[in-house]
Each structure stands twice: as C-alpha cells, then as structure tokens.
Design an enzyme around this catalytic site. Structure first.
Site, PDB file in Angstrom:
ATOM      1  N   ASP A 140       7.239   5.207   0.401  1.00 52.19           N
ATOM      2  CA  ASP A 140       5.782   5.158   0.344  1.00 52.19           C
ATOM      3  C   ASP A 140       5.277   3.984   1.175  1.00 52.19           C
ATOM      4  O   ASP A 140       5.977   2.981   1.346  1.00 52.19           O
ATOM      5  CB  ASP A 140       5.304   4.971  -1.098  1.00 52.19           C
ATOM      6  CG  ASP A 140       5.680   6.125  -2.008  1.00 52.19           C
ATOM      7  OD1 ASP A 140       5.988   7.200  -1.486  1.00 52.19           O
ATOM      8  OD2 ASP A 140       5.662   5.924  -3.239  1.00 52.19           O
ATOM      9  N   ALA A 141       4.039   4.073   1.640  1.00 50.65           N
ATOM     10  CA  ALA A 141       3.465   3.017   2.483  1.00 50.65           C
ATOM     11  C   ALA A 141       3.560   1.651   1.824  1.00 50.65           C
ATOM     12  O   ALA A 141       3.862   0.650   2.483  1.00 50.65           O
ATOM     13  CB  ALA A 141       2.014   3.345   2.814  1.00 50.65           C
TER      14      ALA A 141
END
Length: 308
Positions: A140-141
């Site tokens: 995930d970012a």
C-alpha cells in the site's frame, strides 16, 4: 468505446439509493457511480435522477459508461527516500518510503517505485503490463518496507510463481490497538471488496481465501506490537484482518482506528512495515533474506509507548 446499458432494476435492489444500486450492478465505487449520475449519464424511466433517489424494482435504467481511462505511462521520476537494498542482474530489492505506490495507476498523481527506479537508471524486465513491468508484488502507498522487483524475464517468471505458491517469506510488523487474545494466532478469513463499494476491503463470505499469522512481540498499555507472517497477499489483508479482530492497526482510520491514540503517538498513517523478505534467488537458487529498520515515525511511536 462508450458502453450503453439498458435494463430493469432487479428486485433485490428495491429501495436502494441510486448510487448504491449502480455500484452493485456495475462493480463501481459509490464515488464513481455518483460521478456518472452527476454528469447526466444515468436515467431512470427516461428522466435524470439524483444519486440519493431510491430505485424501484422494475424501473427502467439507462446508463452510459464512458471508456475506461488508459493506463499511465511510467516516466523517470526521482523518489526521495527510496533506497536500494540489493541489486544484481536479475533482481532489485528496495526499501519503500511512505506515500509511494508500487507502480503508476489511474487517478494516482504521486510517486511510484517503478518511476523512482527508472530515474536511478535501473532497467526492469519488460514482462507484464507496461505500467507495472517488473512488479511481482505490491505494498500500500502508506505501508513502508521491502519490495523485490524483477530485472530479467527469468526472474519475473520465477518470482511470480513463488509468490503465487506462497514460498516467499513475507514478515511485517504492525502496532495494533489493544491486546489480541490469544497473543499468538491465525486469521483464516476470506477477503473481498466491501459491500459499500467505497474502496475498502472486508471479510466477506465467498471472498478470496486469506490467511494471516500473528505473534505478539511486545505489549504496551494501549497497544501491541505484532509480527505478521502472510500466507496470501490480498489487498489490505493485514489491515482488514486486524480490524476484523477488533484490533485495527494504529493510525488506520480507514479500518476503524482511534484517531486520538494515533495523534498522541504522532502516527499519521497505518503503523505497518514490511520488515523482512526472504526467498530463493530466482536464478541462483540460493536463499536470500533482507531486513528493513523502522522508519522514524513508526520507531518514535513505539518509543513513546515504552516511556509511558
């Protein structure tokens, strides 16, 4: 090519909001469905409608779905904080900082690992779609830590198979609210998109099989530091499973974390870090393992808990 759809509203959607009904019918997010309605691309019984209107079973629904946006083309773009941990002729292992996605995606305007490596002159394999060449797994970012990418076609094939067959040792550390009971356990619960269509994922009957092993490393008054071993690699898997246990990752407001605790600890994102990555080298066959220290924000949060 523009896609025109016409159909009666199914009985099962009787009384639903129009945006919710659209999301369920066409697999859209509620936000995207609302945009289509606002742009005049949806008519009910021949008339334009508002996203909050309730639909009646049998009402005639006419929808114009614009063509999907084309995938972005990766361009060399330096990424501050992106660190190469290991590189050889077949693979590159990076330590990913906060706020960086694995590869460019539609709607994302921030940095990506792929573009950062291009800026460093790292050439990845041409296997895979153009916008995600060399990508064999993702984070995930706002999840930091270790990722491996393929530089050769042989490495790409072997690593993709290793991730699919679950032979890669992926270890994460996460700080969760409260104290899991038992302190060590396994969550075996299927995951799929949340029924609300708002971009979240959830434990859903009939979802994709998902298995997470956890073990408590250290317990504090308000939180616990866990080591996580993943058997599967579903989107948001750790975040969803911890939330399902009612012990969400600290700072993970998307999945129900307490914002006051996160603020007190200075955590502005989910406390989740890919701390260790082990696998057989795809061309040499020897086992390799890499580790990543906690970023400053995560380390500081743990120190605050230890001082309490």
């Amino acid at each position: 090519m523009t896609d025109h759809r016409s159909m009666p509203v199914p009985d099962g959607l009787e009384g639903d909001r129009l945006d919710a009904a659209m999301a369920r019918l066409f697999g859209l997010s509620r936000t995207r469905a609302a945009e289509l309605i606002a742009d005049g691309n949806v008519r009910v019984d021949g008339a334009e409608a508002a996203k909050s209107d309730r639909v009646a079973a049998g009402a005639w629904l006419e929808v114009t779905l614009p063509p999907p946006p084309s995938a972005p083309t990766p361009r060399p773009e330096p990424v501050p904080g992106l660190r190469v941990v290991h590189e050889d002729g077949d693979i590159v292992v990076v330590d990913k900082p906060i706020g960086v996605v694995a590869h460019p995606t539609v709607g994302w305007t921030g940095p990506s690992v792929l573009e950062g490596l291009l800026a460093m002159g790292v050439q990845l394999t041409t296997s895979g779609a153009a916008e995600r060449q060399g990508i064999v797994h993702r984070l995930d970012a706002n999840t930091t830590g270790l990722m491996v990418l393929a530089k050769s076609e042989a490495a790409y094939s072997v690593l993709k198979r290793a991730f699919k067959e679950r032979t890669v040792d992926k270890r994460y550390h996460t700080l969760v609210q409260g104290h899991p009971d038992p302190l060590r356990g396994t969550v075996d619960a299927p995951i799929d998109r949340h029924p609300s269509g708002d971009g979240r994922f959830a434990v859903v009957a009939g979802g994709r099989p998902s298995v997470t092993h956890y073990d408590t490393i250290e317990a504090f008054r308000a939180a616990s530091l866990l080591e996580i071993k993943l058997e599967t690699g579903r989107t948001h898997q750790i975040r969803v499973h911890m939330s399902a246990l009612r012990h969400p990752c600290v700072g993970d407001r998307l999945y129900g974390a307490d914002p006051t605790l996160a603020e007190r600890l200075g955590v502005a994102r989910q406390w989740l870090h890919a701390v260790r990555l082990g696998f057989d080298h795809p061309t040499e066959g020897r086992p390799v393992e890499f580790e990543s220290p906690y970023p400053d924000d995560l380390a500081a949060a743990v120190e605050k808990l230890r001082d309490e």
